[in-house]
Design a protein around this motif. Structure first.
Motif, PDB file in Angstrom:
ATOM      1  N   ARG A  64       0.835  -1.210   0.000  1.00 59.16           N
ATOM      2  CA  ARG A  64       0.000   0.000   0.000  1.00 59.16           C
ATOM      3  C   ARG A  64       0.864   1.253   0.000  1.00 59.16           C
ATOM      4  O   ARG A  64       0.570   2.225  -0.687  1.00 59.16           O
ATOM      5  CB  ARG A  64      -0.928   0.011   1.213  1.00 59.16           C
ATOM      6  CG  ARG A  64      -2.076  -0.936   1.108  1.00 59.16           C
ATOM      7  CD  ARG A  64      -2.971  -0.824   2.320  1.00 59.16           C
ATOM      8  NE  ARG A  64      -4.010  -1.827   2.309  1.00 59.16           N
ATOM      9  CZ  ARG A  64      -4.763  -2.119   3.330  1.00 59.16           C
ATOM     10  NH1 ARG A  64      -4.609  -1.480   4.477  1.00 59.16           N
ATOM     11  NH2 ARG A  64      -5.696  -3.050   3.242  1.00 59.16           N
ATOM     12  N   ARG A  65       1.943   1.220   0.805  1.00 56.07           N
ATOM     13  CA  ARG A  65       2.833   2.374   0.875  1.00 56.07           C
ATOM     14  C   ARG A  65       3.495   2.625  -0.485  1.00 56.07           C
ATOM     15  O   ARG A  65       3.552   3.758  -0.957  1.00 56.07           O
ATOM     16  CB  ARG A  65       3.904   2.131   1.936  1.00 56.07           C
ATOM     17  CG  ARG A  65       4.757   3.354   2.236  1.00 56.07           C
ATOM     18  CD  ARG A  65       5.929   3.015   3.135  1.00 56.07           C
ATOM     19  NE  ARG A  65       6.886   2.152   2.479  1.00 56.07           N
ATOM     20  CZ  ARG A  65       7.806   2.550   1.595  1.00 56.07           C
ATOM     21  NH1 ARG A  65       7.868   3.819   1.259  1.00 56.07           N
ATOM     22  NH2 ARG A  65       8.647   1.696   1.057  1.00 56.07           N
ATOM     23  N   LEU A  87       2.357   1.690  -3.430  1.00 57.00           N
ATOM     24  CA  LEU A  87       1.328   2.140  -4.362  1.00 57.00           C
ATOM     25  C   LEU A  87       1.022   3.620  -4.144  1.00 57.00           C
ATOM     26  O   LEU A  87       0.915   4.390  -5.109  1.00 57.00           O
ATOM     27  CB  LEU A  87       0.061   1.303  -4.192  1.00 57.00           C
ATOM     28  CG  LEU A  87      -1.107   1.671  -5.110  1.00 57.00           C
ATOM     29  CD1 LEU A  87      -0.733   1.459  -6.568  1.00 57.00           C
ATOM     30  CD2 LEU A  87      -2.333   0.865  -4.744  1.00 57.00           C
ATOM     31  N   ALA A  88       0.886   4.023  -2.876  1.00 61.95           N
ATOM     32  CA  ALA A  88       0.626   5.427  -2.570  1.00 61.95           C
ATOM     33  C   ALA A  88       1.777   6.302  -3.051  1.00 61.95           C
ATOM     34  O   ALA A  88       1.562   7.386  -3.609  1.00 61.95           O
ATOM     35  CB  ALA A  88       0.405   5.610  -1.074  1.00 61.95           C
ATOM     36  N   LEU A  89       3.005   5.829  -2.864  1.00 64.76           N
ATOM     37  CA  LEU A  89       4.174   6.579  -3.325  1.00 64.76           C
ATOM     38  C   LEU A  89       4.191   6.678  -4.845  1.00 64.76           C
ATOM     39  O   LEU A  89       4.475   7.736  -5.405  1.00 64.76           O
ATOM     40  CB  LEU A  89       5.451   5.899  -2.823  1.00 64.76           C
ATOM     41  CG  LEU A  89       6.766   6.602  -3.153  1.00 64.76           C
ATOM     42  CD1 LEU A  89       6.803   7.985  -2.516  1.00 64.76           C
ATOM     43  CD2 LEU A  89       7.938   5.764  -2.677  1.00 64.76           C
ATOM     44  N   ARG A  90       3.831   5.591  -5.527  1.00 65.81           N
ATOM     45  CA  ARG A  90       3.787   5.599  -6.989  1.00 65.81           C
ATOM     46  C   ARG A  90       2.714   6.565  -7.498  1.00 65.81           C
ATOM     47  O   ARG A  90       2.952   7.343  -8.428  1.00 65.81           O
ATOM     48  CB  ARG A  90       3.518   4.185  -7.504  1.00 65.81           C
ATOM     49  CG  ARG A  90       3.803   4.026  -8.977  1.00 65.81           C
ATOM     50  CD  ARG A  90       3.674   2.596  -9.453  1.00 65.81           C
ATOM     51  NE  ARG A  90       4.548   1.705  -8.696  1.00 65.81           N
ATOM     52  CZ  ARG A  90       4.165   0.529  -8.215  1.00 65.81           C
ATOM     53  NH1 ARG A  90       2.954   0.093  -8.433  1.00 65.81           N
ATOM     54  NH2 ARG A  90       5.003  -0.226  -7.544  1.00 65.81           N
ATOM     55  N   VAL A  91       1.539   6.534  -6.866  1.00 67.73           N
ATOM     56  CA  VAL A  91       0.460   7.451  -7.265  1.00 67.73           C
ATOM     57  C   VAL A  91       0.885   8.894  -7.033  1.00 67.73           C
ATOM     58  O   VAL A  91       0.689   9.762  -7.886  1.00 67.73           O
ATOM     59  CB  VAL A  91      -0.838   7.115  -6.493  1.00 67.73           C
ATOM     60  CG1 VAL A  91      -1.871   8.203  -6.653  1.00 67.73           C
ATOM     61  CG2 VAL A  91      -1.389   5.785  -6.962  1.00 67.73           C
ATOM     62  N   TYR A  92       1.500   9.160  -5.867  1.00 69.95           N
ATOM     63  CA  TYR A  92       1.960  10.507  -5.550  1.00 69.95           C
ATOM     64  C   TYR A  92       3.001  10.977  -6.562  1.00 69.95           C
ATOM     65  O   TYR A  92       2.945  12.113  -7.052  1.00 69.95           O
ATOM     66  CB  TYR A  92       2.543  10.539  -4.134  1.00 69.95           C
ATOM     67  CG  TYR A  92       3.176  11.846  -3.768  1.00 69.95           C
ATOM     68  CD1 TYR A  92       2.403  12.948  -3.438  1.00 69.95           C
ATOM     69  CD2 TYR A  92       4.563  11.995  -3.752  1.00 69.95           C
ATOM     70  CE1 TYR A  92       2.972  14.151  -3.110  1.00 69.95           C
ATOM     71  CE2 TYR A  92       5.147  13.183  -3.425  1.00 69.95           C
ATOM     72  CZ  TYR A  92       4.364  14.267  -3.099  1.00 69.95           C
ATOM     73  OH  TYR A  92       4.933  15.462  -2.784  1.00 69.95           O
ATOM     74  N   GLN A  97       1.344  11.807  -9.856  1.00 74.96           N
ATOM     75  CA  GLN A  97       0.637  13.085  -9.761  1.00 74.96           C
ATOM     76  C   GLN A  97       1.627  14.247  -9.799  1.00 74.96           C
ATOM     77  O   GLN A  97       1.389  15.255 -10.474  1.00 74.96           O
ATOM     78  CB  GLN A  97      -0.203  13.137  -8.488  1.00 74.96           C
ATOM     79  CG  GLN A  97      -1.418  12.248  -8.525  1.00 74.96           C
ATOM     80  CD  GLN A  97      -2.158  12.214  -7.193  1.00 74.96           C
ATOM     81  OE1 GLN A  97      -1.651  12.656  -6.173  1.00 74.96           O
ATOM     82  NE2 GLN A  97      -3.359  11.674  -7.211  1.00 74.96           N
TER      83      GLN A  97
END
Length: 124
Positions: free
Chosen positions: A48-49, A51-56, A59
């Protein structure tokens, strides 16, 4: 002590050992399951971390690209305005230079059957 009491004591001791061993095995199995569960939770949290870093990151890169495009558009617009202004200035300067420098000025008239020319040559 009679044999019956001795047998009862041995049986009680044996049952106690069996119960303790069963409980120890159950505790060890529970501990193994808990360790596995915690490792799975840690892996899930890490996924999850990431994935969140990749999305961030995606963006942020999108924002950077949009900003770069807007800045490029603004710079191009300013360049085109400056080029247009330079072209206008050059065209007026060339017209002014052609009017004030040494060129042949003249006027002509057509009368009846002949052409009259009045030519002035100006040198500055």
């Amino acid at each position: 002590m009679s044999l019956e009491k001795a047998a009862i004591k041995i049986q009680a001791w044996w049952r106690g050992n069996m119960v303790r061993r069963t409980l120890l095995h159950a505790a060890l199995r529970a501990w193994v399951i808990q360790c596995w569960w915690r490792s799975m939770q840690a892996k899930t949290l890490e996924q999850r971390r990431r994935l969140a870093l990749r999305v961030y990151t995606c963006q942020e890169w999108a924002v950077v690209k949009v900003q770069a495009q807007v800045r490029m558009w603004q710079a191009r617009r300013r360049f085109l305005q400056a080029r247009q202004a330079a072209c206008v200035i050059q065209s007026y300067w060339r017209w002014h230079a052609s009017q004030t420098r040494g060129l042949i000025r003249g006027c002509y008239e057509v009368r009846a059957s002949r052409l009259e020319l009045d030519i002035e040559i100006l040198m500055t």
